[in-house]
Write a protein that holds these residues in place. Structure first.
Motif, PDB file in Angstrom:
ATOM      1  N   UNK A 466       0.846  -1.192   0.000  1.00  9.84           N
ATOM      2  CA  UNK A 466       0.000   0.000   0.000  1.00  9.84           C
ATOM      3  C   UNK A 466       0.879   1.239   0.000  1.00  9.84           C
ATOM      4  N   UNK A 467       0.707   2.070  -1.042  1.00  5.33           N
ATOM      5  CA  UNK A 467       1.467   3.307  -1.190  1.00  5.33           C
ATOM      6  C   UNK A 467       0.509   4.480  -1.069  1.00  5.33           C
ATOM      7  N   UNK A 468       0.982   5.559  -0.467  1.00  5.07           N
ATOM      8  CA  UNK A 468       0.134   6.717  -0.219  1.00  5.07           C
ATOM      9  C   UNK A 468       0.484   7.845  -1.183  1.00  5.07           C
ATOM     10  N   UNK A 469      -0.554   8.497  -1.736  1.00  5.75           N
ATOM     11  CA  UNK A 469      -0.350   9.641  -2.617  1.00  5.75           C
ATOM     12  C   UNK A 469      -1.120  10.831  -2.070  1.00  5.75           C
ATOM     13  N   UNK A 470      -0.585  12.035  -2.296  1.00  6.16           N
ATOM     14  CA  UNK A 470      -1.259  13.276  -1.895  1.00  6.16           C
ATOM     15  C   UNK A 470      -1.401  14.171  -3.115  1.00  6.16           C
ATOM     16  N   UNK A 471      -2.600  14.674  -3.316  1.00  6.03           N
ATOM     17  CA  UNK A 471      -2.886  15.506  -4.491  1.00  6.03           C
ATOM     18  C   UNK A 471      -2.724  16.982  -4.151  1.00  6.03           C
ATOM     19  N   UNK A 472      -2.333  17.753  -5.163  1.00  6.45           N
ATOM     20  CA  UNK A 472      -2.086  19.177  -4.976  1.00  6.45           C
ATOM     21  C   UNK A 472      -2.823  19.978  -6.032  1.00  6.45           C
ATOM     22  N   UNK A 473      -2.978  21.262  -5.772  1.00  3.94           N
ATOM     23  CA  UNK A 473      -3.647  22.153  -6.724  1.00  3.94           C
ATOM     24  C   UNK A 473      -2.860  22.189  -8.026  1.00  3.94           C
ATOM     25  N   UNK A 474      -3.556  22.096  -9.121  1.00  5.77           N
ATOM     26  CA  UNK A 474      -2.894  22.068 -10.418  1.00  5.77           C
ATOM     27  C   UNK A 474      -2.555  23.474 -10.895  1.00  5.77           C
ATOM     28  N   UNK A 475      -1.511  23.547 -11.701  1.00  6.73           N
ATOM     29  CA  UNK A 475      -1.199  24.820 -12.352  1.00  6.73           C
ATOM     30  C   UNK A 475      -2.013  24.916 -13.626  1.00  6.73           C
ATOM     31  N   UNK A 476      -2.107  26.131 -14.139  1.00  2.40           N
ATOM     32  CA  UNK A 476      -2.897  26.355 -15.362  1.00  2.40           C
ATOM     33  C   UNK A 476      -2.351  25.546 -16.525  1.00  2.40           C
ATOM     34  N   UNK A 477      -3.246  25.075 -17.350  1.00  2.00           N
ATOM     35  CA  UNK A 477      -2.850  24.317 -18.524  1.00  2.00           C
ATOM     36  C   UNK A 477      -2.323  25.243 -19.623  1.00  2.00           C
ATOM     37  N   UNK A 478      -1.459  24.692 -20.436  1.00  2.00           N
ATOM     38  CA  UNK A 478      -0.989  25.457 -21.590  1.00  2.00           C
ATOM     39  C   UNK A 478      -2.119  25.653 -22.589  1.00  2.00           C
ATOM     40  N   UNK A 479      -2.108  26.809 -23.252  1.00  2.28           N
ATOM     41  CA  UNK A 479      -3.058  27.112 -24.320  1.00  2.28           C
ATOM     42  C   UNK A 479      -2.255  27.401 -25.578  1.00  2.28           C
ATOM     43  N   UNK A 480      -2.717  26.924 -26.714  1.00  7.39           N
ATOM     44  CA  UNK A 480      -2.015  27.190 -27.974  1.00  7.39           C
ATOM     45  C   UNK A 480      -2.920  27.982 -28.904  1.00  7.39           C
ATOM     46  N   UNK A 481      -2.420  29.123 -29.386  1.00  6.91           N
ATOM     47  CA  UNK A 481      -3.174  29.953 -30.315  1.00  6.91           C
ATOM     48  C   UNK A 481      -3.064  29.400 -31.734  1.00  6.91           C
ATOM     49  N   UNK A 482      -3.874  29.940 -32.613  1.00  8.96           N
ATOM     50  CA  UNK A 482      -3.769  29.586 -34.029  1.00  8.96           C
ATOM     51  C   UNK A 482      -2.433  30.068 -34.580  1.00  8.96           C
ATOM     52  N   UNK A 483      -1.907  29.396 -35.598  1.00 12.21           N
ATOM     53  CA  UNK A 483      -0.593  29.778 -36.134  1.00 12.21           C
ATOM     54  C   UNK A 483      -0.575  31.194 -36.700  1.00 12.21           C
ATOM     55  N   UNK A 484       0.572  31.836 -36.549  1.00  8.81           N
ATOM     56  CA  UNK A 484       0.820  33.163 -37.116  1.00  8.81           C
ATOM     57  C   UNK A 484       1.783  32.988 -38.288  1.00  8.81           C
ATOM     58  N   UNK A 485       1.494  33.629 -39.401  1.00 10.51           N
ATOM     59  CA  UNK A 485       2.396  33.581 -40.546  1.00 10.51           C
ATOM     60  C   UNK A 485       3.307  34.800 -40.534  1.00 10.51           C
ATOM     61  N   UNK A 486       4.601  34.553 -40.637  1.00  6.00           N
ATOM     62  CA  UNK A 486       5.571  35.635 -40.739  1.00  6.00           C
ATOM     63  C   UNK A 486       6.275  35.527 -42.081  1.00  6.00           C
TER      64      UNK A 486
END
Length: 895
Positions: A466-486
């Motif tokens: 038996x192993x014990x785990x503790x959960x923590x508050x998550x950080x914000x997820x990454x967001x990806x925008x639409x591609x930009x053309x240069x």
């Protein structure tokens, strides 16, 4: 996932046939006929058909329309559509809503229920709507009013087909797929899972370590995720590789499922394994720190994938031999290095090594599970003092559970009986397949007991720990925008403008205030990409410099981002400009294709100036497609062209050393950012072809072929005049060249144009005219041709054919002296613009016919005879190089 575009297009009932083929036995006659009666009463203008177009299976590279045929190219393949020229339909809409076919005519909607299992084939060909095996003529007057629209709105780059004002848009294709191993250029070992996250999986002693395996003599019952161990080859836990894929929207997981991913040696041999790609951005088992294993790997972002292996079936009875020998060289002294191949095309370096143990495992028992080897999604830290795996994210995502020991075949995990009720209350659950665990936000700060049981490759089952785990508050997820053309540019202002959408405007008021200072907005180049417009360090140094990163609102008004103003300003940010204000790009190693930059937005945890701790609000990734223009986007033809051949002539010589020509074949498009670009054109190749296939350089030794627009190019005199004493012509009159232009001093931004050059000698290209006629009049009384009417022409200039006029010369604006001096039978040339001429004639009825240029024109001479009908007068010219050219005009007797 490929983007879906909703496009407006009335084209019969459909412009494009449905991508799927369906069958059904339902009769739709009544439904369709009711609509057909309405359709037949509608006028012929093109209006509104909306349809979802899924980019023909991929991002579109090119769209053209000519002669009634629309051609769409994607993935190197071109599909053509014949556009019908019909009449009779207005305001027809066809769409699929769920399992229903919805047809709308002039606002009147009719829904046809389609069976959930079987749907009829729906398509349009040559103006006819087909529903199953039924035909319904639907016609549109397109009037051939088809245009291709190239739309480069940042973040929404499309190629559109516009028909009478209505447009269907395809997402634009960018660079080819690029895959790179995230290991700083080192080799990666698929090996014992205990080496995961350490030295790229490279074991310290490859002879003693490697992938654990054995040959099971019989089946072993096991109720864990992998099921029973079957007799035959059994392989333990193996390290996984992380790769970065560009463009970011390319689905490598789909490619692996389709069997398109392989590992190949430099000899082209395919490794006997199946490569499995699992996508990133924290979707389950894809993020950790240093504790990576199986399909767990550190910080796997969007566009990144984890690669794992499954061994193919080896020859029955030879499994033990082949799992060792198949991945080593012929003499079994070293591991084979493999490259990743996509559809048989190598897309990485030869950096992958499959390192198997040299002998089978023979373990008498399985170890008891240890918390230090237990991994959940690669996240969390084992607290050896309190015997708890802490900091496991409660983010409502499944994270894969793994065990970092290559001897282990599988692991079975269950929530301990005492915590089952709490797990249900606080949102902790194990996936149905038993491989992953998920926790909701209510589980933050709470501990849960997990029962862990192992089975090793030898079929030994451990005791349950038996192993014990503790959960923590998550950080914000990454967001990806639409591609930009240069689009790369030679203009001094080379700045990159990014539309960040609602990245900042979606912040809450409290988040905006807590950002507090500009340093909490951090821009970076992702994946240690050394080929972006800036170097990684160079881009990082832009941070905090309001002169190099500028922020604008939706109307492109400048925003004051000083620390005392940032609280109110930050939520109005819509555009961000990264300033380049120099002739050259900051990174000369920049390359085309997709690159990924990111912005990390942090907030201060405390309002105290003495507490500098911050916490992540969000991280946003922005793919940037760096696109190089084509030659024709920058330059237009200049000077004289004969079709696709540039025409030039020798304008000066230095006897026995060089002959000069102009290669000013192009000018930049005026009134654009490319003003002055033609001054930077240079030649990378200038040759003629000898003996059918041998390229012979023609430039004088040491000749500088840079910046050719404003200077003459020197050709080697001896090469040009080979055997001229016998042939009386240049050794070659066609050259092949490659013109080039380097944008911003970046090697990968060089554009080129390959073309042929028609080389003319000094006085080549003359013609004779008699007034505006191509036939001269011969005076029957004295056999003369009037020199006031007989004219010699060259490149728009002319001179009368009399000794006085020829000696005075014909204008030649491309010569320093601005004219050619023509003299009869020169034996000793003193100037390059001197041209020797000799006159001759041929006429029926004359014996010993000849000709002489006089002060008044041309005298036809003879020994005897009379001109019957007419003849030909010819001038033969010889230039200083010894090249002879001729021009003739027919004459006829005066009436």
């Amino acid at each position: 996932m490929r983007k879906k575009y909703l496009s407006a297009l009335l084209f019969g009932a459909l412009l494009f046939a449905s991508a799927g083929t369906f069958t059904s036995c339902k009769d739709y006659d009544d439904d369709i006929n009711n609509l057909q009666e309405q359709i037949n009463t509608i006028a012929s203008s093109l209006n509104d058909l909306k349809t979802k177009v899924d980019a023909l299976g991929g991002y579109v590279e090119n769209v053209t329309f000519a002669d009634g045929v629309l051609s769409v190219t994607t993935g190197g393949n071109t599909v053509t559509y014949n556009i019908p020229d019909k009449t009779g339909v207005n305001e027809v809409a066809l769409a699929l809503e769920g399992n229903n076919l919805v047809l709308t005519v002039d606002g009147n909607k009719q829904t046809i229920e389609l069976p959930s299992q079987e749907i009829p084939e729906i398509k349009v060909e040559n103006g006819i709507l087909y529903v199953g095996d039924k035909e319904y003529p639907l016609t549109v007057d397109v009037d051939n009013n088809v245009q291709i629209v190239d739309d480069n709105i940042p973040g929404n780059e499309t190629i559109g087909v516009q028909i009478n004002g209505e447009t269907v848009a395809f997402p634009k294709a960018f660079a080819d797929v690029r895959i790179s191993l995230e290991n700083d250029g080192d080799d990666f070992y698929f090996t014992d899972a205990k080496f995961a996250g350490s030295n790229n999986g490279n074991p310290t002693d490859k002879q003693e370590n490697g992938i654990h395996w054995t040959i099971a003599s019989s089946d072993t019952k096991w109720d864990g995720p992998k099921g029973d161990i079957k007799a035959g080859l059994v392989v333990g836990q193996v390290t996984a590789a992380e790769v970065s894929v560009r463009p970011i929207n390319y689905d490598l997981a789909a490619a692996s499922k389709a069997g398109q991913l392989t590992l190949v040696s430099s000899k082209g041999e395919v490794a006997p394994v199946t490569v499995i790609a699992t996508p990133g951005q924290k979707q389950g088992p894809l993020t950790n720190d240093s504790r990576a294993a199986d399909v767990n790997f550190n910080t796997v972002d969007q566009g990144d994938y984890v690669l794992t292996l499954q061994f193919d079936k080896f020859t029955d009875g030879k499994e033990a031999e082949e799992i060792i020998s198949k991945f080593a060289n012929e003499d079994q002294t070293a591991n084979i290095k493999y490259a990743l191949a996509l559809n048989g095309v190598v897309v990485t370096d030869y950096s992958f090594i499959i390192d198997t143990q040299l002998k089978a495992d023979a373990q008498p028992s399985c170890e008891t599970p240890e918390g230090s080897k237990f991994v959940i999604g690669g996240l969390g830290e084992w607290d050896s003092s309190n015997k708890v795996l802490s900091d496991v994210p409660a983010d409502k995502l499944y994270h894969r559970m793994s065990y970092l020991d290559g001897r282990i075949y599988d692991m079975k995990v269950a929530i301990n009986a005492k915590d089952v009720a709490d797990a249900e209350v606080y949102g902790v659950e194990i996936s149905e397949d038993g491989t992953s665990i998920m926790a909701g936000s209510n589980a933050v700060g709470r501990t849960f007991a997990l029962d862990v049981t192992l089975i090793d490759v030898n079929g030994n089952i451990s005791k349950t720990e038996t192993l014990t785990v503790m959960f923590t508050e998550t950080v914000a997820q990454d967001v990806t925008l639409s591609p930009v053309t240069y689009n790369v540019t030679p203009a001094k202002d080379k700045s990159l403008l990014v539309d960040v959408g609602d990245v900042f405007s979606s912040l809450s008021a409290s988040e905006a205030i807590s950002i507090d200072k500009l340093e909490n907005i951090d821009w970076q180049v992702e994946d240690n990409d050394v080929t972006f417009l800036w170097s990684v360090d160079g881009f990082d140094k832009l941070n905090g410099n309001t002169g190099l990163i500028k922020y604008y609102d939706k109307d492109m008004n400048d925003i004051d981002m000083s620390d005392d103003k940032i609280d109110e300003a930050v939520r109005s940010i819509r555009y961000v400009k990264f300033i380049i204000d120099t002739d050259n790009y900051p990174n000369t190693n920049a390359k085309r294709g997709e690159h990924l930059i990111s912005v990390t937005i942090n907030r201060n945890i405390s309002a105290s100036d003495n507490n500098s701790a911050t916490k992540l609000i969000k991280k946003v990734n922005i793919p940037v497609h760096v696109v190089r223009p084509d030659w024709e986007d920058v330059f237009v033809k200049n000077g004289e062209w004969n079709g696709d051949k540039f025409v030039t002539r020798i304008v000066a010589t230095n006897a026995y050393d060089y002959a000069e020509i102009s290669m000013n074949a192009f000018d930049e498009i005026k009134g654009s950012e490319w003003d002055g670009a033609a001054d930077g054109i240079y030649l990378t190749k200038l040759v003629y072809t000898a003996d059918g296939n041998n390229d012979v350089p023609v430039a004088k030794d040491g000749e500088d072929l840079k910046n050719i627009t404003g200077k003459a190019v020197k050709l080697d005199y001896r090469t040009l005049t080979q055997d001229i004493a016998n042939t009386k012509k240049l050794a070659y009159n066609t050259m092949h060249t490659v013109a080039a232009y380097k944008i911003g001093n970046v090697e990968d931004f060089i554009i080129t144009k390959e073309f042929d050059v028609q080389l003319q000698s000094i006085f080549e290209g003359t013609t004779l005219m008699y007034g505006d006629k191509s036939v001269a009049t011969l005076n029957a009384a004295d056999y003369t041709i009037d020199g006031s009417k007989l004219v010699l022409k060259l490149k728009g200039n002319s001179v009368n054919v009399t000794t006085t006029a020829l000696n005075a010369g014909i204008a030649a604006p491309y010569y320093a002296d601005n004219k050619f001096i023509l003299k009869e039978n020169i034996t000793n040339f003193t100037m390059v613009n001197e041209i020797s001429y000799a006159a001759s004639a041929d006429a029926s009825g004359l014996v010993g016919a000849g000709a002489k240029v006089t002060e008044t024109g041309v005298q036809i001479t003879k020994t005897s005879g009379q001109v019957n009908n007419g003849g030909t007068f010819t001038l033969t010219f010889t230039d200083i190089m010894g090249v002879q050219t001729t021009t003739s005009i027919n004459f006829e007797l005066s009436k």
